[in-house]
Motif scaffolding. Structure first.
Motif, PDB file in Angstrom:
ATOM      1  N   ARG A 166       0.842  -1.193   0.000  1.00 11.94           N
ATOM      2  CA  ARG A 166       0.000   0.000   0.000  1.00 11.94           C
ATOM      3  C   ARG A 166       0.879   1.246   0.000  1.00 11.94           C
ATOM      4  N   THR A 167       0.388   2.295  -0.669  1.00 14.31           N
ATOM      5  CA  THR A 167       0.998   3.615  -0.612  1.00 14.31           C
ATOM      6  C   THR A 167      -0.084   4.588  -0.174  1.00 14.31           C
ATOM      7  N   LEU A 168       0.207   5.356   0.868  1.00 16.01           N
ATOM      8  CA  LEU A 168      -0.735   6.339   1.397  1.00 16.01           C
ATOM      9  C   LEU A 168      -0.149   7.724   1.149  1.00 16.01           C
ATOM     10  N   ALA A 169      -0.704   8.449   0.195  1.00 13.36           N
ATOM     11  CA  ALA A 169      -0.180   9.763  -0.167  1.00 13.36           C
ATOM     12  C   ALA A 169      -0.885  10.864   0.618  1.00 13.36           C
ATOM     13  N   PHE A 170      -0.146  11.929   0.907  1.00 18.13           N
ATOM     14  CA  PHE A 170      -0.705  13.122   1.530  1.00 18.13           C
ATOM     15  C   PHE A 170       0.025  14.333   0.962  1.00 18.13           C
ATOM     16  N   SER A 171      -0.351  15.538   1.383  1.00 18.87           N
ATOM     17  CA  SER A 171       0.098  16.762   0.719  1.00 18.87           C
ATOM     18  C   SER A 171       1.614  16.945   0.672  1.00 18.87           C
TER      19      SER A 171
ATOM     20  N   GLY B 174       6.685  17.697   7.803  1.00 23.30           N
ATOM     21  CA  GLY B 174       6.355  19.101   8.043  1.00 23.30           C
ATOM     22  C   GLY B 174       4.943  19.230   8.584  1.00 23.30           C
ATOM     23  N   ALA B 175       4.136  20.085   7.937  1.00 23.30           N
ATOM     24  CA  ALA B 175       2.768  20.333   8.395  1.00 23.30           C
ATOM     25  C   ALA B 175       1.775  19.308   7.861  1.00 23.30           C
ATOM     26  N   GLY B 176       2.146  18.521   6.871  1.00 23.32           N
ATOM     27  CA  GLY B 176       1.235  17.532   6.298  1.00 23.32           C
ATOM     28  C   GLY B 176       1.303  16.211   7.049  1.00 23.32           C
ATOM     29  N   SER B 177       0.174  15.523   7.133  1.00 18.44           N
ATOM     30  CA  SER B 177       0.160  14.235   7.833  1.00 18.44           C
ATOM     31  C   SER B 177      -0.975  13.358   7.313  1.00 18.44           C
ATOM     32  N   ILE B 178      -0.921  12.092   7.739  1.00 15.37           N
ATOM     33  CA  ILE B 178      -1.960  11.132   7.379  1.00 15.37           C
ATOM     34  C   ILE B 178      -2.113  10.126   8.511  1.00 15.37           C
ATOM     35  N   SER B 179      -3.329   9.641   8.694  1.00 12.87           N
ATOM     36  CA  SER B 179      -3.629   8.588   9.651  1.00 12.87           C
ATOM     37  C   SER B 179      -4.576   7.622   8.945  1.00 12.87           C
ATOM     38  N   SER B 180      -4.198   6.368   8.861  1.00 15.01           N
ATOM     39  CA  SER B 180      -4.888   5.417   7.994  1.00 15.01           C
ATOM     40  C   SER B 180      -6.185   4.856   8.545  1.00 15.01           C
TER      41      SER B 180
END
Length: 113
Positions: free
Chosen positions: A28-33, A102-108
């Protein structure tokens, strides 16, 4: 002289940077800003790495993987390209993955169940 050294070193020198940081196959690849998390799986283990979208300058980066019922395994620091790898034994349990650049993040949420 440089040509002689390259000939002696042989093929494959310098290709280690292209190798995946985790064992197993990418699931899996989880992309964010500001980046992405790439997940790998092998024999009941899940491994994760956070990559910066724009590598170069040091920035705060993190990656965390938690198998359901266990504590999260984390890596956080100021990196130029990637955070991790972090690896947990999940067996057939779901995992929760978090990452930031940095300021971008992700939670699956719970995935890979």
């Amino acid at each position: 002289m440089a040509a002689v050294l390259l000939a002696l070193a042989g093929p494959g020198v310098g290709t280690a940077a292209a190798a995946a940081p985790c064992p197993g196959h990418k699931v899996r690849t989880l992309a964010f800003s500001t980046g992405k998390i790439v997940l790998y799986k092998k024999r009941g283990y899940v491994c994760a790495v956070t990559y910066a979208k724009r590598p170069g300058a040091r920035k705060t980066m993190s990656v965390s993987v938690q198998a359901r019922g266990s504590r999260p395994v984390r890596d956080k620091g100021r990196y130029t390209r990637l955070a991790g790898p972090v690896k947990v034994h999940s067996g057939h349990r779901c995992v929760w993955v978090k990452g930031s650049v940095g300021a971008g993040s992700i939670s699956s949420g719970w995935i890979l169940c």
